[in-house]
Design an enzyme around this catalytic site. Structure first.
Site, PDB file in Angstrom:
ATOM      1  N   THR A  56      46.328  10.819  48.657  1.00 43.09           N
ATOM      2  CA  THR A  56      47.025  11.755  47.770  1.00 43.09           C
ATOM      3  C   THR A  56      46.625  11.598  46.307  1.00 43.09           C
ATOM      4  O   THR A  56      46.881  12.485  45.498  1.00 43.09           O
ATOM      5  CB  THR A  56      48.540  11.551  47.878  1.00 43.09           C
ATOM      6  OG1 THR A  56      48.876  10.252  47.358  1.00 43.09           O
ATOM      7  CG2 THR A  56      49.002  11.635  49.318  1.00 43.09           C
ATOM      8  N   ARG A  64      46.290   3.581  43.281  1.00 42.08           N
ATOM      9  CA  ARG A  64      46.187   5.003  43.582  1.00 42.08           C
ATOM     10  C   ARG A  64      46.004   5.206  45.076  1.00 42.08           C
ATOM     11  O   ARG A  64      45.067   4.671  45.671  1.00 42.08           O
ATOM     12  CB  ARG A  64      45.001   5.607  42.810  1.00 42.08           C
ATOM     13  CG  ARG A  64      44.933   7.108  42.875  1.00 42.08           C
ATOM     14  CD  ARG A  64      43.907   7.651  41.909  1.00 42.08           C
ATOM     15  NE  ARG A  64      42.555   7.198  42.193  1.00 42.08           N
ATOM     16  CZ  ARG A  64      41.481   7.641  41.565  1.00 42.08           C
ATOM     17  NH1 ARG A  64      41.606   8.517  40.591  1.00 42.08           N
ATOM     18  NH2 ARG A  64      40.286   7.195  41.871  1.00 42.08           N
ATOM     19  N   ASP A 100      36.546  -2.784  41.015  1.00 38.31           N
ATOM     20  CA  ASP A 100      35.571  -3.352  41.941  1.00 38.31           C
ATOM     21  C   ASP A 100      34.404  -3.994  41.197  1.00 38.31           C
ATOM     22  O   ASP A 100      33.910  -5.058  41.575  1.00 38.31           O
ATOM     23  CB  ASP A 100      35.042  -2.282  42.884  1.00 38.31           C
ATOM     24  CG  ASP A 100      36.053  -1.916  43.968  1.00 38.31           C
ATOM     25  OD1 ASP A 100      36.983  -2.712  44.199  1.00 38.31           O
ATOM     26  OD2 ASP A 100      35.897  -0.849  44.593  1.00 38.31           O
ATOM     27  N   ASP A 158      33.939   2.345  40.220  1.00 33.17           N
ATOM     28  CA  ASP A 158      35.293   1.790  40.230  1.00 33.17           C
ATOM     29  C   ASP A 158      35.315   0.552  39.338  1.00 33.17           C
ATOM     30  O   ASP A 158      34.697  -0.461  39.660  1.00 33.17           O
ATOM     31  CB  ASP A 158      35.697   1.428  41.653  1.00 33.17           C
ATOM     32  CG  ASP A 158      37.161   0.994  41.742  1.00 33.17           C
ATOM     33  OD1 ASP A 158      37.491  -0.054  41.171  1.00 33.17           O
ATOM     34  OD2 ASP A 158      37.939   1.695  42.406  1.00 33.17           O
TER      35      ASP A 158
END
Length: 209
Positions: free
Chosen positions: A106, A102, A203, A200
């Site tokens: 944006t 991603r 992560d 995340d």
């Protein structure tokens, strides 16, 4: 259609995953365990046929899997931990990989890798991605599968955690795809993270930040 797996074991393990004190090793193990439990629900409707065999006691007909063969497709990189757990349950399934990330500015998906079984069109496909946030990456991955011949009615998207915004995107872009998840959280924050979420997933699975 969205199926939320509310089994107590799933919810308990998800809570442990949410805890910021949970370390990499435990988080990774929990992600695999939750994925396996989600797979039981996602594969509940697999076709069965009767096969005749003899037990040590008697000969009779017994159920075996039939119908379409299976494929597991991981959205890289976080989807790998889910696929690795589920393949132990269905070791004959073929495994594909779709690489997407991603864009941090944006939030749009950017494709960088695509490797699918050649007979993907003939298989029930289970797409794995721990987080369904904006829905952009998952929608792009499903589009790649359809472009390769997979039928929407044969595709199930499996996510540990989802946001309403991501669900809305999949329902808009791919109304024929089923979603199986452990929870639907409140919303996305300004950075596209699920709230309350678990951070995340990639992560926390791989110890990178």
């Amino acid at each position: 259609m969205v199926t939320v797996v509310t089994h107590p074991l799933v919810q308990h393990k998800l809570t442990l995953m949410r805890d910021e004190r949970t370390g990499v090793k435990e988080f990774r193990e929990l992600a695999g365990e939750v994925s396996l439990l989600l797979a039981y629900e996602a594969m509940r409707d697999l076709d069965l046929a009767q096969e005749r065999l003899r037990t040590p006691i008697v000969e009779d007909d017994f159920p075996v899997l039939s119908g379409k063969k299976l494929a597991l497709v991981a959205i890289l990189r976080a989807g790998l931990v889910m696929t690795e757990a589920i393949v132990d349950l269905v070791p004959a399934a073929k495994v594909g990989h779709i690489g997407l990330y991603r864009d941090p500015q944006t939030l749009a998906p950017v494709a960088y890798y695509n490797k699918l079984p050649a007979d993907i069109a003939d298989r029930r496909v289970f797409v794995t991605d721990p987080m369904l946030a904006t829905g952009g990456s998952a929608s792009a991955a499903i589009r790649s599968l359809k472009d390769a011949g997979a039928q929407g009615g044969n595709i199930t998207l499996m996510c540990i955690l989802t946001a309403p915004e991501g669900i809305a995107v999949i329902e808009r872009d791919h109304p024929d795809v089923r979603i199986v998840t452990a929870a639907v959280d409140s919303h996305l924050n300004d950075h596209g993270y699920i709230v309350p979420g678990l951070g995340d997933a990639g992560d926390r699975i791989y110890g990178t930040k």
